[in-house]
Enzyme design. Structure first.
Site, short mmCIF file in Angstrom:
data_model
loop_
_atom_site.label_atom_id
_atom_site.label_comp_id
_atom_site.label_asym_id
_atom_site.label_seq_id
_atom_site.Cartn_x
_atom_site.Cartn_y
_atom_site.Cartn_z
N ASP A 342 0.85 -1.19 0.00
CA ASP A 342 0.00 0.00 0.00
C ASP A 342 0.89 1.24 0.00
O ASP A 342 2.11 1.13 0.01
CB ASP A 342 -0.93 0.00 1.23
CG ASP A 342 -0.17 0.16 2.54
OD1 ASP A 342 1.07 0.22 2.51
OD2 ASP A 342 -0.82 0.23 3.59
N ASP A 344 1.37 4.69 2.32
CA ASP A 344 0.94 5.27 3.59
C ASP A 344 1.29 6.76 3.64
O ASP A 344 2.41 7.14 3.30
CB ASP A 344 1.65 4.57 4.75
CG ASP A 344 1.47 3.06 4.70
OD1 ASP A 344 0.36 2.59 5.01
OD2 ASP A 344 2.43 2.34 4.34
N ASP A 437 -3.39 4.40 2.60
CA ASP A 437 -3.77 4.73 3.98
C ASP A 437 -3.46 6.18 4.26
O ASP A 437 -2.33 6.64 4.01
CB ASP A 437 -2.97 3.87 4.99
CG ASP A 437 -3.45 2.44 5.04
OD1 ASP A 437 -4.51 2.13 4.46
OD2 ASP A 437 -2.76 1.62 5.67
N1 DCT Z 1 2.75 -0.49 11.67
C1 DCT Z 1 3.11 -1.03 12.89
N2 DCT Z 1 2.42 -2.07 13.39
C2 DCT Z 1 1.38 -2.59 12.70
C3 DCT Z 1 1.01 -2.05 11.47
C4 DCT Z 1 1.72 -1.01 10.97
O1 DCT Z 1 4.04 -0.57 13.53
N3 DCT Z 1 0.70 -3.61 13.22
C5 DCT Z 1 3.52 0.62 11.13
C6 DCT Z 1 4.83 0.16 10.57
C7 DCT Z 1 4.72 0.38 9.12
C8 DCT Z 1 3.56 1.34 8.93
O2 DCT Z 1 2.80 1.26 10.11
C9 DCT Z 1 2.76 1.04 7.71
O3 DCT Z 1 2.26 -0.29 7.74
P1 DCT Z 1 2.30 -1.21 6.47
O4 DCT Z 1 1.85 -0.49 5.28
O5 DCT Z 1 1.58 -2.47 6.83
O6 DCT Z 1 3.84 -1.58 6.40
P2 DCT Z 1 4.93 -1.18 5.33
O7 DCT Z 1 6.23 -1.24 6.04
O8 DCT Z 1 4.57 0.09 4.66
O9 DCT Z 1 4.89 -2.39 4.33
P3 DCT Z 1 4.31 -2.43 2.83
O10 DCT Z 1 5.44 -1.96 1.99
O11 DCT Z 1 3.99 -3.85 2.57
O12 DCT Z 1 3.12 -1.55 2.79
MG MG Z 2 2.77 0.36 3.64
#
Ligand code: DCT
Ligand code: MG
Length: 513
Positions: A342, A344, A437
């Site tokens: 996604d 963010d 997000d």
């Molecule tokens: N986060 C966290 N704990 C969680 C969910 C999210 O600390 N349970 C934090 C860390 C990363 C950030 O929020 C965004 O989450 P993701 O989009 O799920 O992670 P990402 O590192 O951006 O991985 P991706 O590249 O797959 O989106």
């Molecule tokens: Mg992400």
């Protein structure tokens, strides 16, 4: 109840091969996930040990029957540290530095308090470390030591250059499988091991290369040995080939489908998404319907170019309604990743404490433009006086919106910008569904929100664990609280938060733990 053997607690590598893991040892609800206790029977006796284990489990502590990879705290009675280190060595535990070795009085204090109490003053100290310069035993818990690798990811600089992908991919499969089985201890053990290997600036070619590193338990090393010797691990292959793992992995890859739904579908006999889609009696949430409808687009991951295009759209739209708003790319893309599941974004308005309207205005604007394929807007639930939350993985209280955005392909005019993503192929749809997000934080919490939303998850987990265990502080996405001084520590930047914690600053691209 299974009787516990005092000796031979560590299964040798040979024993592990083809051996099924025992079922979770406790049917009590685990309340304290950060620690896993093992009680040594030596000098304590079996019946007292069994009694204490049961009592601790009733109080919400995770207590292992065996000295597994997930154990973090070893509790002992009437043994010296040297005796325990010798005993660990006899059990073929080479990385005893990863344990906290504690006197029984720590456990009784915890049981009395009904929660884990600070263990520092209950630690057994090894005399051998100072007496013998060539001590065969590693020092206890390397926390920062310049010559040793920290057990905390927030004290390691982990870039995207992973020299040990063949091991970390294997550990990720096992960790995921344990996650599916809700075995948090083993899941965490493999995630921690993977995180340490991702940090190493060299490729591991023999198991002795990882000697002395934190979180390198016997199971971890056994799997590494298989991969080094045969190029693959039978245990990992067994998981990859198991129908349960494959199905749960497939189902949870659908936006809106969690573990509970996946298990239900598995029990109902579904094995493919086609079967799920064809069952007209199945009640799906709006989120799951959207997830299935746009499955192919969403599962193909967001590229950096697509994330940049989304950034332009988000910035243009947010600043249309609030010109001074800051829009920051967070998550994996901020850490330098080239693809993600996604995109963010963190939004804040300098000088303003609450901007409840902004997100609504942006979403309405996008709806009119036909850009919104799905959205779920969650209002802020933040109460000012609340302490930082102890929840490790829970969501924070910010206002946020989970979206599926219709990202145009090719060159598109958007506001004052022209966005250009891989051009549309003839006859094919000229857009791609991507997950976005949006999080809105009050300006005075911006640094904490940015740190929390930049990840990685393992990095965040260890930041919080470090704050709790090493600093008697509580950190979450909103604030940092010093329990000794009983006050909140303000911070206007991530650098200031690291400084409050006494940590060297780690850049976002070094947080890929
Ligand atoms: N986060 C966290 N704990 C969680 C969910 C999210 O600390 N349970 C934090 C860390 C990363 C950030 O929020 C965004 O989450 P993701 O989009 O799920 O992670 P990402 O590192 O951006 O991985 P991706 O590249 O797959 O989106
Ligand atoms: Mg992400």
């Amino acid at each position: 109840m299974n009787m516990i053997r005092a000796t031979g607690l560590i299964p040798t590598r040979k024993k592990w091969k083809g051996m099924q893991l025992s079922a979770p040892v406790s049917s009590y609800k685990i309340q304290f996930n950060d620690i896993t206790i093992f009680i040594v029977e030596k000098k304590m006796g079996m019946s007292r040990r069994t009694f204490l284990m049961d009592l601790a489990r009733r109080k919400g502590f995770r207590v292992e029957n065996e000295l597994s990879d997930s154990v973090t705290h070893i509790v002992t009675e009437n043994n010296s540290c040297t005796e325990i280190l010798k005993w660990l060595q006899a059990q073929k535990v080479e990385d005893s530095a990863r344990f906290r070795i504690l006197d029984i009085s720590w456990l009784t204090a915890c049981l009395e308090a009904g929660r884990p109490v600070d263990s520092e003053k209950y630690r057994l100290v090894s005399k051998m470390d100072s007496v013998e310069s060539n001590s065969p035993y590693p020092p206890e818990l390397p926390v920062l030591g310049t010559d040793s690798v920290s057990q905390y990811a927030c004290q390691r600089r982990t870039t995207l250059n992973n020299y040990n992908k063949k091991f970390t991919d294997a550990f990720e499969v096992l960790a995921e499988n344990y996650e599916f089985r809700e075995d948090e201890g083993h899941c965490l053990a493999f995630r921690r091991a993977a995180s340490v290997l991702k940090f190493l600036p060299f490729a591991v070619v023999r198991v002795s290369d990882v000697e002395g590193l934190p979180w390198m338990g016997e199971q971890v090393k056994g799997i590494m040995e298989d991969i080094i010797e045969d190029g693959e691990s039978p245990r990992v292959n067994a998981v990859l080939n198991s129908e349960n793992y494959r199905s749960i992995k497939l189902f949870t890859s659908v936006f809106g489908v969690g573990l509970k739904t996946s298990e239900k579908w598995y029990r109902m006999g579904f094995r493919t998404l086609e079967e799920v889609k064809c069952d007209k009696n199945l009640k799906l949430t709006r989120m799951q319907r959207a997830g299935l409808l746009h499955y192919e687009d969403l599962v193909s991951c967001v590229s950096k170019a697509e994330a940049d295009a989304a950034s332009l759209i988000v910035k243009e739209s947010v600043q249309r309604f609030s010109p001074s708003a800051l829009v920051t790319l967070t998550g994996g893309f901020r850490r330098g990743k080239k693809a993600g599941h996604d995109v963010d974004f963190l939004i804040t308005v300098p000088g303003s404490s609450q901007e409840d309207e902004l997100l609504h205005l942006v979403i309405d604007f996008w709806k009119k433009q036909g850009l919104v394929l799905y959205y779920d807007l969650i209002e802020s639930t933040f109460e000012k006086k609340k302490l930082p939350s102890k929840k490790v993985d829970g969501l924070d209280n910010f206002q946020k919106c989970f979206l599926i955005l219709k990202l145009p392909k090719g060159k598109v005019d958007f506001g004052n910008s022209v966005i250009s993503v891989a051009s549309a192929e003839e006859g094919k749809k000229d857009w791609k569904a991507i997950r976005v997000d949006l999080v809105v934080s009050p300006f005075d919490q911006y640094a904490f929100a940015l740190l929390g939303w930049s990840g990685s998850r393992q990095f965040e987990r260890d930041l919080r664990r470090y704050a709790t265990h090493e600093k008697k502080m509580m950190l979450d996405n909103h604030a940092l609280y010093d329990k000794t001084k009983k006050l909140f520590l303000k911070a206007a930047s991530e650098e200031e938060i690291f400084a409050h914690l006494g940590l060297d600053y780690i850049e976002p691209w070094e947080r890929n733990a």
